[in-house]
Design a protein around this motif. Sequence first.
Motif, PDB file in Angstrom:
ATOM      1  N   PRO A 231       0.935  -1.278  -0.010  1.00 39.99           N
ATOM      2  CA  PRO A 231       0.001  -0.091   0.194  1.00 39.99           C
ATOM      3  C   PRO A 231       0.828   1.182  -0.111  1.00 39.99           C
ATOM      4  O   PRO A 231       0.143   2.317  -0.247  1.00 39.99           O
ATOM      5  CB  PRO A 231      -0.783  -0.129   1.325  1.00 39.99           C
ATOM      6  N   ASP A 232       2.022   1.063   0.206  1.00 33.05           N
ATOM      7  CA  ASP A 232       2.859   2.284   0.401  1.00 33.05           C
ATOM      8  C   ASP A 232       3.783   2.723  -1.042  1.00 33.05           C
ATOM      9  O   ASP A 232       4.368   3.489  -1.122  1.00 33.05           O
ATOM     10  CB  ASP A 232       4.211   2.107   1.235  1.00 33.05           C
ATOM     11  N   TYR A 233       3.371   1.925  -2.128  1.00 31.53           N
ATOM     12  CA  TYR A 233       3.699   2.091  -3.481  1.00 31.53           C
ATOM     13  C   TYR A 233       3.347   3.683  -3.731  1.00 31.53           C
ATOM     14  O   TYR A 233       2.049   4.028  -3.744  1.00 31.53           O
ATOM     15  CB  TYR A 233       3.515   1.268  -4.589  1.00 31.53           C
ATOM     16  N   CYS A 234       4.089   4.210  -4.317  1.00 31.96           N
ATOM     17  CA  CYS A 234       3.845   5.868  -4.819  1.00 31.96           C
ATOM     18  C   CYS A 234       4.968   6.537  -5.679  1.00 31.96           C
ATOM     19  O   CYS A 234       5.966   5.793  -5.782  1.00 31.96           O
ATOM     20  CB  CYS A 234       3.709   6.522  -3.463  1.00 31.96           C
ATOM     21  N   LEU A 254       1.876  11.182  -6.468  1.00 32.77           N
ATOM     22  CA  LEU A 254       1.091   9.899  -6.775  1.00 32.77           C
ATOM     23  C   LEU A 254       0.910   8.932  -5.758  1.00 32.77           C
ATOM     24  O   LEU A 254       2.061   8.417  -5.428  1.00 32.77           O
ATOM     25  CB  LEU A 254       1.307   9.559  -8.314  1.00 32.77           C
ATOM     26  N   GLU A 255      -0.139   8.498  -5.367  1.00 27.85           N
ATOM     27  CA  GLU A 255      -0.281   7.295  -4.440  1.00 27.85           C
ATOM     28  C   GLU A 255      -1.897   6.828  -4.524  1.00 27.85           C
ATOM     29  O   GLU A 255      -2.883   7.522  -5.056  1.00 27.85           O
ATOM     30  CB  GLU A 255      -0.025   7.959  -2.937  1.00 27.85           C
ATOM     31  N   GLN A 256      -2.030   5.713  -3.873  1.00 22.86           N
ATOM     32  CA  GLN A 256      -3.283   4.962  -3.908  1.00 22.86           C
ATOM     33  C   GLN A 256      -4.338   5.875  -3.142  1.00 22.86           C
ATOM     34  O   GLN A 256      -4.125   6.661  -2.245  1.00 22.86           O
ATOM     35  CB  GLN A 256      -3.145   3.656  -3.455  1.00 22.86           C
ATOM     36  N   ASP A 257      -5.488   5.589  -3.425  1.00 30.46           N
ATOM     37  CA  ASP A 257      -6.676   6.073  -2.742  1.00 30.46           C
ATOM     38  C   ASP A 257      -7.392   4.968  -2.620  1.00 30.46           C
ATOM     39  O   ASP A 257      -8.051   4.229  -3.549  1.00 30.46           O
ATOM     40  CB  ASP A 257      -7.374   6.992  -3.733  1.00 30.46           C
ATOM     41  N   HIS A 258      -7.936   4.446  -1.113  1.00 28.42           N
ATOM     42  CA  HIS A 258      -8.552   3.540  -0.879  1.00 28.42           C
ATOM     43  C   HIS A 258      -9.878   3.323  -1.466  1.00 28.42           C
ATOM     44  O   HIS A 258     -10.433   2.168  -1.376  1.00 28.42           O
ATOM     45  CB  HIS A 258      -8.481   3.213   0.718  1.00 28.42           C
ATOM     46  N   LYS A 259     -10.478   4.269  -1.857  1.00 32.10           N
ATOM     47  CA  LYS A 259     -11.840   4.273  -2.669  1.00 32.10           C
ATOM     48  C   LYS A 259     -11.589   4.290  -3.900  1.00 32.10           C
ATOM     49  O   LYS A 259     -12.761   3.643  -4.592  1.00 32.10           O
ATOM     50  CB  LYS A 259     -12.538   5.782  -2.302  1.00 32.10           C
ATOM     51  N   ILE A 260     -10.653   4.098  -4.701  1.00 39.72           N
ATOM     52  CA  ILE A 260     -10.550   3.730  -6.109  1.00 39.72           C
ATOM     53  C   ILE A 260      -9.556   2.572  -6.336  1.00 39.72           C
ATOM     54  O   ILE A 260     -10.061   1.712  -7.100  1.00 39.72           O
ATOM     55  CB  ILE A 260      -9.698   5.248  -6.972  1.00 39.72           C
ATOM     56  N   HIS A 283       0.579   2.843 -13.125  1.00 34.78           N
ATOM     57  CA  HIS A 283      -0.143   1.461 -13.135  1.00 34.78           C
ATOM     58  C   HIS A 283      -0.665   1.427 -11.647  1.00 34.78           C
ATOM     59  O   HIS A 283      -0.304   2.331 -10.638  1.00 34.78           O
ATOM     60  CB  HIS A 283       0.679   0.104 -13.327  1.00 34.78           C
ATOM     61  N   ARG A 284      -1.944   0.572 -11.267  1.00 32.69           N
ATOM     62  CA  ARG A 284      -2.211   0.373  -9.870  1.00 32.69           C
ATOM     63  C   ARG A 284      -3.140  -0.797  -9.736  1.00 32.69           C
ATOM     64  O   ARG A 284      -3.181  -1.435 -10.773  1.00 32.69           O
ATOM     65  CB  ARG A 284      -3.346   1.517  -9.778  1.00 32.69           C
ATOM     66  N   ARG A 285      -3.326  -1.300  -8.657  1.00 30.94           N
ATOM     67  CA  ARG A 285      -4.092  -2.324  -8.289  1.00 30.94           C
ATOM     68  C   ARG A 285      -5.581  -2.271  -8.009  1.00 30.94           C
ATOM     69  O   ARG A 285      -5.856  -1.676  -7.095  1.00 30.94           O
ATOM     70  CB  ARG A 285      -3.502  -3.303  -7.549  1.00 30.94           C
ATOM     71  N   PRO A 286      -6.523  -2.985  -8.707  1.00 31.77           N
ATOM     72  CA  PRO A 286      -8.034  -2.793  -8.538  1.00 31.77           C
ATOM     73  C   PRO A 286      -8.096  -3.063  -6.867  1.00 31.77           C
ATOM     74  O   PRO A 286      -7.662  -4.085  -6.406  1.00 31.77           O
ATOM     75  CB  PRO A 286      -8.761  -3.698  -9.407  1.00 31.77           C
ATOM     76  N   LEU A 287      -9.134  -2.762  -6.178  1.00 28.26           N
ATOM     77  CA  LEU A 287      -9.536  -2.929  -4.994  1.00 28.26           C
ATOM     78  C   LEU A 287      -9.951  -4.417  -4.949  1.00 28.26           C
ATOM     79  O   LEU A 287      -9.815  -4.868  -3.778  1.00 28.26           O
ATOM     80  CB  LEU A 287     -10.580  -1.929  -4.501  1.00 28.26           C
ATOM     81  N   SER A 288     -10.588  -4.998  -5.916  1.00 33.53           N
ATOM     82  CA  SER A 288     -10.909  -6.260  -5.871  1.00 33.53           C
ATOM     83  C   SER A 288      -9.866  -7.387  -5.833  1.00 33.53           C
ATOM     84  O   SER A 288     -10.237  -8.451  -5.666  1.00 33.53           O
ATOM     85  CB  SER A 288     -12.151  -6.449  -7.217  1.00 33.53           C
ATOM     86  N   SER A 294      -1.712  -8.341 -10.551  1.00 37.17           N
ATOM     87  CA  SER A 294      -3.166  -7.781 -11.129  1.00 37.17           C
ATOM     88  C   SER A 294      -2.831  -6.367 -10.962  1.00 37.17           C
ATOM     89  O   SER A 294      -3.450  -5.519 -10.424  1.00 37.17           O
ATOM     90  CB  SER A 294      -4.201  -8.062 -10.276  1.00 37.17           C
ATOM     91  N   ARG A 295      -2.324  -5.838 -12.247  1.00 35.08           N
ATOM     92  CA  ARG A 295      -2.076  -4.308 -12.138  1.00 35.08           C
ATOM     93  C   ARG A 295      -2.602  -4.006 -13.608  1.00 35.08           C
ATOM     94  O   ARG A 295      -2.488  -4.460 -14.660  1.00 35.08           O
ATOM     95  CB  ARG A 295      -0.546  -3.990 -11.954  1.00 35.08           C
ATOM     96  N   GLU A 296      -3.038  -2.822 -13.529  1.00 34.14           N
ATOM     97  CA  GLU A 296      -3.637  -2.052 -14.800  1.00 34.14           C
ATOM     98  C   GLU A 296      -3.130  -0.879 -15.090  1.00 34.14           C
ATOM     99  O   GLU A 296      -2.667   0.141 -14.112  1.00 34.14           O
ATOM    100  CB  GLU A 296      -5.073  -1.892 -14.736  1.00 34.14           C
ATOM    101  N   THR A 297      -2.925  -0.291 -16.072  1.00 32.73           N
ATOM    102  CA  THR A 297      -2.547   0.933 -16.814  1.00 32.73           C
ATOM    103  C   THR A 297      -3.393   1.909 -16.761  1.00 32.73           C
ATOM    104  O   THR A 297      -4.511   1.762 -17.577  1.00 32.73           O
ATOM    105  CB  THR A 297      -1.765   0.764 -18.064  1.00 32.73           C
ATOM    106  N   CYS A 298      -3.300   3.059 -16.156  1.00 30.11           N
ATOM    107  CA  CYS A 298      -4.155   4.213 -16.140  1.00 30.11           C
ATOM    108  C   CYS A 298      -3.549   5.365 -16.344  1.00 30.11           C
ATOM    109  O   CYS A 298      -2.209   5.440 -16.421  1.00 30.11           O
ATOM    110  CB  CYS A 298      -4.801   4.435 -14.511  1.00 30.11           C
ATOM    111  N   ILE A 299      -4.343   6.336 -16.722  1.00 29.91           N
ATOM    112  CA  ILE A 299      -3.705   7.743 -16.868  1.00 29.91           C
ATOM    113  C   ILE A 299      -4.516   8.904 -16.339  1.00 29.91           C
ATOM    114  O   ILE A 299      -5.960   8.814 -16.298  1.00 29.91           O
ATOM    115  CB  ILE A 299      -3.780   8.199 -18.438  1.00 29.91           C
TER     116      ILE A 299
END
Length: 326
Positions: A231-234, A254-260, A283-288, A294-299
């Motif tokens: 969770p500390d990846y940023c 840039l860091e994670q948002d526990h709602k997104i 990239h980020r990991r879906p909450l599910s 399980s990483r996806e590319t976003c912008i």
Amino acid sequence: MKQVLIFLLISFCSKAVAQTDSGQTKNNNPIFKGWYADPEGIIFDKTFWVYPTFSAPYEKQVFLDAFSSKDLTHWTKHERILDTSAIKWAKKAIWAPSIIKNKNKYFLFFGANDIQSDNELGGIGVAVASKPEGPYKDHLGKPLVDKFYNGAQPIDQFVFKDKDGQHYLIYGGWRHCNIAKLKPDFKGFIPFEDKTVFKEITPENYVEGPFMFIKNNKYYFMWSEGGWTGPDYCVAYAIADSPMGPFKRIGKILEQDHKIANGAGHHSVIKMPDSDTYFIVYHRRPLSETDGNSRETCIEEMHFDENGFIKPVVITKEGVKSHLIK
């Protein structure tokens, strides 16, 4: 009757707005399907390109795909632009591609084999093609960097072109980052004036994933911190007057948002050639998902304040609107 007409009018307008929004900003993250990480975004000939790592167990990371778009919202997949059939020494863990055009050729730098010591075969390789989508072939027939210099694992390579035309390789895992001057043919390095080849430019808290760009004659150096499965990846950054630094850490942007989503990091930056608009691809990991791969590319769009500092990036499901390069 009047109430029915009003209801129908409202329904029509709502559908029209929804259709417009869906083509512009609604749910554009992730930008393409599949598990992909470590994306490098770049523009070639009025086309946006993203070159990511195929996110899977190391033994299955034996190829690279690429994606292209004219508008940042509709993407075309280019499968297996490079694989281990072209890079004979690479066996697994093909990571974090970085690409640059030089003399009408496209040079793709990549890490392979996840070496843990100087006694293993692997490190940073270079492939070349005549088109952005490849196919790419081995430029050297061996790794360009195959040893641990200054404690830096030879992974997470980024190729940076300075204002004077000099190309640099900036790379490193295991909390160390090196910079080296590339020869014009990308087959080796030019020593610095003190005869050293690899200089360490590691800033505070650096872990991996370096990226550099120039804005208003300042060198913005960015990197990833924390653990890539945690969770500390940023992403954090620094600003200097030279690609050599010194780079004093300014902070996280840039860091994670526990709602997104979780684990937002390992990014790149795209600047629109016809404006001062910047995008951050990451990239980020879906909450599910709990699997580290399980990483996806976003912008997202990236903004600066009046002093040139990067504002914290808000991660979204919407992503960015359609943009065309004029």
